[in-house]
Design an enzyme around this catalytic site. Structure first.
Site, PDB file in Angstrom:
ATOM      1  N   ASP A  69      46.605 -10.050 -12.812  1.00 20.41           N
ATOM      2  CA  ASP A  69      47.901 -10.406 -12.224  1.00 20.41           C
ATOM      3  C   ASP A  69      48.551 -11.539 -12.996  1.00 20.41           C
ATOM      4  O   ASP A  69      49.773 -11.563 -13.180  1.00 20.41           O
ATOM      5  CB  ASP A  69      47.727 -10.803 -10.758  1.00 20.41           C
ATOM      6  CG  ASP A  69      47.713  -9.606  -9.829  1.00 20.41           C
ATOM      7  OD1 ASP A  69      48.527  -8.683 -10.037  1.00 20.41           O
ATOM      8  OD2 ASP A  69      46.894  -9.569  -8.899  1.00 20.41           O
ATOM      9  N   GLU A 118      53.904 -10.589  -8.749  1.00 16.50           N
ATOM     10  CA  GLU A 118      52.639 -10.644  -9.480  1.00 16.50           C
ATOM     11  C   GLU A 118      52.037 -12.049  -9.397  1.00 16.50           C
ATOM     12  O   GLU A 118      50.822 -12.214  -9.271  1.00 16.50           O
ATOM     13  CB  GLU A 118      52.841 -10.236 -10.939  1.00 16.50           C
ATOM     14  CG  GLU A 118      53.230  -8.780 -11.151  1.00 16.50           C
ATOM     15  CD  GLU A 118      52.146  -7.798 -10.768  1.00 16.50           C
ATOM     16  OE1 GLU A 118      50.996  -8.213 -10.523  1.00 16.50           O
ATOM     17  OE2 GLU A 118      52.441  -6.594 -10.705  1.00 16.50           O
ATOM     18  N   TYR A 164      44.656 -14.271  -4.194  1.00 15.74           N
ATOM     19  CA  TYR A 164      43.211 -14.313  -4.418  1.00 15.74           C
ATOM     20  C   TYR A 164      42.683 -15.743  -4.329  1.00 15.74           C
ATOM     21  O   TYR A 164      41.603 -15.978  -3.778  1.00 15.74           O
ATOM     22  CB  TYR A 164      42.882 -13.697  -5.778  1.00 15.74           C
ATOM     23  CG  TYR A 164      43.242 -12.232  -5.857  1.00 15.74           C
ATOM     24  CD1 TYR A 164      42.636 -11.296  -5.024  1.00 15.74           C
ATOM     25  CD2 TYR A 164      44.214 -11.780  -6.747  1.00 15.74           C
ATOM     26  CE1 TYR A 164      42.995  -9.952  -5.083  1.00 15.74           C
ATOM     27  CE2 TYR A 164      44.571 -10.444  -6.805  1.00 15.74           C
ATOM     28  CZ  TYR A 164      43.960  -9.532  -5.970  1.00 15.74           C
ATOM     29  OH  TYR A 164      44.310  -8.207  -6.019  1.00 15.74           O
ATOM     30  N   HIS A 213      50.580 -12.310  -5.996  1.00 16.01           N
ATOM     31  CA  HIS A 213      49.305 -11.588  -5.926  1.00 16.01           C
ATOM     32  C   HIS A 213      48.171 -12.471  -6.443  1.00 16.01           C
ATOM     33  O   HIS A 213      47.101 -12.553  -5.822  1.00 16.01           O
ATOM     34  CB  HIS A 213      49.364 -10.308  -6.754  1.00 16.01           C
ATOM     35  CG  HIS A 213      50.355  -9.312  -6.263  1.00 16.01           C
ATOM     36  ND1 HIS A 213      50.705  -8.189  -6.988  1.00 16.01           N
ATOM     37  CD2 HIS A 213      51.098  -9.264  -5.133  1.00 16.01           C
ATOM     38  CE1 HIS A 213      51.610  -7.496  -6.321  1.00 16.01           C
ATOM     39  NE2 HIS A 213      51.867  -8.126  -5.194  1.00 16.01           N
TER      40      HIS A 213
END
Length: 318
Positions: A67, A98, A105, A101
């Site tokens: 990403d 992106e 995480y 994203h």
């Protein structure tokens, strides 16, 4: 000093309606990782074995790298060869998501992992050979490829290379574990589905303009690239999944999504594998609707999430 003539974006003069509709679709899907109740999965996390925990950490670490690569290098490469003015705005939206994203995480890591575990994850990212290999293959195309080669690399990243990592949370979702974490992944998958389809559509426009001989040469390059990525992805999958025993199932999932990436490019599939060959637990996880509600001022992700699906050619018939 020579004065430049600056122009303003005119959303009332749309050159390609796909740009406008894709932008609207992406904005309607907007979400933030900080609104996702990942902390509710702490009990599930504690019940996982050490092997399972390390697997989750590594697959999410790998996804974070991809990403980051897409948000920083991929979108910049795509911007150099836009066909329309509004395409830039769609790419701006894709770039932001992106980045979100990748942040999601880190939000999962900060919720479930210790500081030392997080440091270990990011150190592993930098030194794992097959993970770095696929990032280097894609980035080399971003830096040195033609317009259409860059679009192919982007679609392969979005629609194929992510899925060795997506398998794990989807498997756990199918088993009713780590459900809030998995719903973050489903939101990401929904975004990536639109990203891959949109860039694939732009590729198809340019591909149709090529002479027949150049089309054949480019197709040969595309299939060679995909097989190179697939071979490396198999080694990455073996490293991640051999010990837990999921390797062969994940490889089937890879081939299934490699074919979907080719479909996004409007090209014929390479592998025989279909949805019927994929582990039904993972497919169940992929298609399960949202379950969380009222975790953020009475707003649940159910209002944002629909069944994850890939846009098809009919979505572009206006």
């Amino acid at each position: 000093m020579n004065k430049k003539i600056f122009t303003a974006t005119n959303w009332n003069a749309v050159e390609d309606m796909v740009d406008k509709l894709t932008y609207e679709k992406l904005t309607s899907q907007f979400w933030l990782s900080t609104r996702m109740p990942v902390s509710k999965d702490k009990q599930d996390w504690r019940k996982l074995s050490e092997l399972e925990k390390r697997l989750v950490e590594k697959v999410f670490g790998g996804l974070t790298l991809l990403d980051t690569l897409q948000s920083r290098n991929g979108i910049e490469a795509l911007r150099k060869n836009v066909r329309t003015d509004l395409e830039i705005d769609v790419l701006n939206n894709i770039q932001f998501m992106e980045t979100e994203h990748a942040r999601s995480y880190s939000n999962i890591f900060s919720t479930l992992n210790t500081n030392q575990e997080i440091r270990d994850i990011f150190e592993w990212i930098e030194f794992h050979e097959t993970l770095q290999t696929k990032a280097n293959i894609i980035d080399d195309i971003y830096e040195n490829g033609t317009d259409l080669q860059i679009k192919v690399a982007s679609v392969f990243l979005e629609s194929f290379l992510f899925y060795s990592g997506f398998y794990t949370p989807l498997y756990y979702l199918g088993k009713s574990k780590l459900m809030n974490v998995a719903e973050v992944i489903k939101l990401i998958i929904r975004d990536e589905s639109v990203h891959g389809t949109y860039i694939g559509y732009k590729f198809s426009l340019g591909f149709k303009e090529l002479p027949q001989q150049e089309q054949e040469e480019l197709k040969m390059w595309i299939y060679q690239l995909l097989y190179q990525l697939y071979e490396n992805e198999c080694r990455y999958t073996e490293y991640l999944y051999d010990e837990i025993g999921w390797t062969e199932d994940v490889k089937i999932f890879l081939k299934y999504n490699a074919n979907k990436a080719l479909m996004n490019l409007r090209l014929d599939p390479l592998f025989e594998d279909s949805a019927e060959d994929v582990n039904p637990i993972v497919l169940n996880g992929l298609s399960t609707s949202t379950t969380n509600h009222d975790f953020f001022s009475a707003v649940g992700n159910g209002y944002l999430m629909s069944v994850v699906e890939t846009m098809n050619d009919d979505d572009y018939n206006y």
